[in-house]
Design a protein around this motif. Structure first.
Motif, short mmCIF file in Angstrom:
data_model
loop_
_atom_site.label_atom_id
_atom_site.label_comp_id
_atom_site.label_asym_id
_atom_site.label_seq_id
_atom_site.Cartn_x
_atom_site.Cartn_y
_atom_site.Cartn_z
N TYR A 193 0.84 -1.20 0.00
CA TYR A 193 0.00 0.00 0.00
C TYR A 193 0.87 1.25 0.00
CZ TYR A 193 -4.49 -2.28 0.81
OH TYR A 193 -5.63 -3.01 0.68
N TYR A 195 0.14 9.24 16.15
CA TYR A 195 1.25 9.71 15.34
C TYR A 195 1.69 11.05 15.90
CZ TYR A 195 0.37 6.13 11.82
OH TYR A 195 0.22 4.93 11.17
N HIS A 234 -4.79 4.80 16.89
CA HIS A 234 -3.43 5.08 16.44
C HIS A 234 -2.97 6.41 16.99
CE1 HIS A 234 -2.69 2.18 12.97
NE2 HIS A 234 -3.91 1.90 13.34
N VAL A 273 -10.25 -1.50 11.47
CA VAL A 273 -9.47 -2.72 11.30
C VAL A 273 -9.99 -3.57 10.14
CG1 VAL A 273 -10.80 -4.15 12.88
CG2 VAL A 273 -8.38 -4.60 12.58
N TYR A 322 -9.13 0.63 15.42
CA TYR A 322 -7.89 0.69 16.16
C TYR A 322 -7.62 2.15 16.54
CZ TYR A 322 -5.65 -3.92 15.72
OH TYR A 322 -5.32 -5.24 15.85
N SER A 360 -8.12 -3.06 5.21
CA SER A 360 -6.68 -2.99 5.06
C SER A 360 -6.31 -1.86 4.11
CB SER A 360 -6.15 -4.32 4.51
OG SER A 360 -4.75 -4.38 4.59
N HIS A 377 -0.02 2.02 18.45
CA HIS A 377 -1.44 1.80 18.23
C HIS A 377 -1.90 0.59 19.02
CE1 HIS A 377 -0.05 -1.19 15.28
NE2 HIS A 377 -1.29 -1.60 15.10
N TYR A 400 0.54 5.68 -0.23
CA TYR A 400 -0.39 6.77 0.04
C TYR A 400 0.27 8.11 -0.31
CZ TYR A 400 -2.27 3.19 3.22
OH TYR A 400 -2.75 2.02 3.77
N VAL A 411 1.63 -6.70 4.22
CA VAL A 411 0.96 -5.80 5.15
C VAL A 411 -0.12 -6.57 5.90
CG1 VAL A 411 -0.85 -5.07 3.52
CG2 VAL A 411 -0.09 -3.53 5.31
N SER A 412 -0.32 -6.20 7.13
CA SER A 412 -1.41 -6.78 7.91
C SER A 412 -2.43 -5.69 8.17
CB SER A 412 -0.89 -7.34 9.23
OG SER A 412 -0.36 -6.30 10.02
N TYR A 413 -3.57 -6.09 8.62
CA TYR A 413 -4.58 -5.09 8.93
C TYR A 413 -4.01 -4.07 9.91
CZ TYR A 413 -8.23 -7.65 6.55
OH TYR A 413 -9.00 -8.26 5.62
N ASN A 414 -4.20 -2.81 9.56
CA ASN A 414 -3.77 -1.73 10.44
C ASN A 414 -2.28 -1.69 10.68
OD1 ASN A 414 -5.78 0.23 11.95
ND2 ASN A 414 -6.84 -1.58 11.20
N SER A 415 -1.49 -2.07 9.70
CA SER A 415 -0.06 -1.81 9.79
C SER A 415 0.13 -0.31 9.94
CB SER A 415 0.66 -2.27 8.53
OG SER A 415 0.54 -3.63 8.33
N PRO A 416 1.11 0.10 10.76
CA PRO A 416 1.37 1.54 10.86
C PRO A 416 1.83 2.09 9.52
CG PRO A 416 2.54 0.32 12.57
CD PRO A 416 2.00 -0.69 11.61
N LEU A 417 1.61 3.37 9.34
CA LEU A 417 2.11 4.05 8.15
C LEU A 417 3.46 4.67 8.45
CD1 LEU A 417 -0.71 3.59 7.01
CD2 LEU A 417 -0.67 5.94 6.17
N TYR A 431 4.89 7.51 13.10
CA TYR A 431 4.11 6.55 13.90
C TYR A 431 4.66 6.47 15.32
CZ TYR A 431 2.77 1.97 15.71
OH TYR A 431 2.33 0.94 16.52
N ASP A 453 2.52 1.39 4.06
CA ASP A 453 2.17 0.53 5.17
C ASP A 453 3.40 -0.26 5.57
OD1 ASP A 453 -1.28 -0.39 4.55
OD2 ASP A 453 -0.40 0.97 6.01
N ARG A 468 -8.67 4.08 13.20
CA ARG A 468 -8.54 3.46 11.89
C ARG A 468 -9.25 2.11 11.90
NH1 ARG A 468 -3.10 1.53 8.77
NH2 ARG A 468 -3.75 1.97 6.64
#
Lengths: 120, 112
Positions: A31, B36, B34, B93, B32, B96, B49, A33, A103-109, B46, A95, B91
């Motif tokens: 991903y 930052y 988060h 969950v 979730y 993705s 989270h 952005y 990437v997993s769900y809600n990986s930090p950016l 980051y 991600d 965010r």
């Protein structure tokens, strides 16, 4: 942590000109952005890109904007005909989840340090 | 997007703990929390989270209320380098690659 390099660090252009902002993540990511931040304002989401397609875009991302990943490495944001109000910091993000190849769900950016675009 | 509410600014002294609050009363079960931060002239960074349980990492701790309607970012010993705008963001969950929606955040000032 991954490194996200953005070039150029500062771009000055005249109104109506096309600009291309580049982002080079050093590792393979899924991903990508683009965000922007007008001076003194909030960080705003522009677009997300997954598997060579736009995944989601905001109302800011109109027909003047486009994104692509031309060579599997660089990730670019093009503004076709810049306007004064496009002056902002533009941030690329990926991600990132340490220790995982995908990437997993809600990986930090993870964000780059941005390109400052000045339209005169 | 579910909204978060943070104080506009907070002040702390160097080497003291800092507790940055965030209210998110409309949080959904799939959001979730988060955090930052953005240092001057840099991109967002980051911090941490979590979903339900408290979380610790090398940068900070995240304390999440039992009802999940609020959370607190804890910097255990503030340094001058921690002076930044801190953003609390929800965010989903389920999605993705979903966007982060930044608010105004909390401007943290650290006094020497």
């Amino acid at each position: 942590e991954p490194e996200v390099t953005q070039t150029p660090s500062h771009q000055v252009t005249q109104m109506g000109q096309e600009v291309i902002l580049r982002c080079v993540p050093i590792s393979n990511h899924l991903y990508f952005y683009w965000y922007r931040q007008i001076l003194g304002q909030k960080v705003e989401f522009l677009v997300s890109f997954y598997n060579n397609e736009i995944s989601e875009k905001s109302e800011i991302f109109d027909d003047q904007f486009s994104v692509e990943r031309p060579d599997g490495s660089n990730f670019t944001l093009k503004i076709r005909s810049t306007k004064l109000e496009d002056s902002a910091m533009y941030f690329c993000a990926i991600d990132y989840h340490p220790g995982q190849g995908t990437v997993s769900y809600n990986s930090p950016l993870h964000f780059g340090n941005g390109t400052r675009l000045t339209v005169t | 997007d579910a909204k978060t509410t943070q104080p506009n600014s907070m002040e702390s002294n160097e080497e003291e703990p800092v507790h940055l609050p965030c209210n998110h009363s409309t949080i959904s079960g799939t959001d979730y929390i988060h955090w930052y931060r953005q240092l001057p002239s840099q991109g967002p960074e980051y911090v941490i989270h979590g979903l339900t349980s408290n979380v610790n990492n090398r940068m900070a701790s995240l304390a999440i209320a039992e009802d999940r309607k609020s959370s607190t970012l804890i910097l255990h010993r503030a340094t001058l380098r921690d002076a930044a705008v801190y953003y609390c963001i929800l965010r989903d969950v389920r999605t993705s690659g979903s966007r982060l929606t930044f608010g105004e955040g909390t401007q943290l000032t650290v006094n020497p």
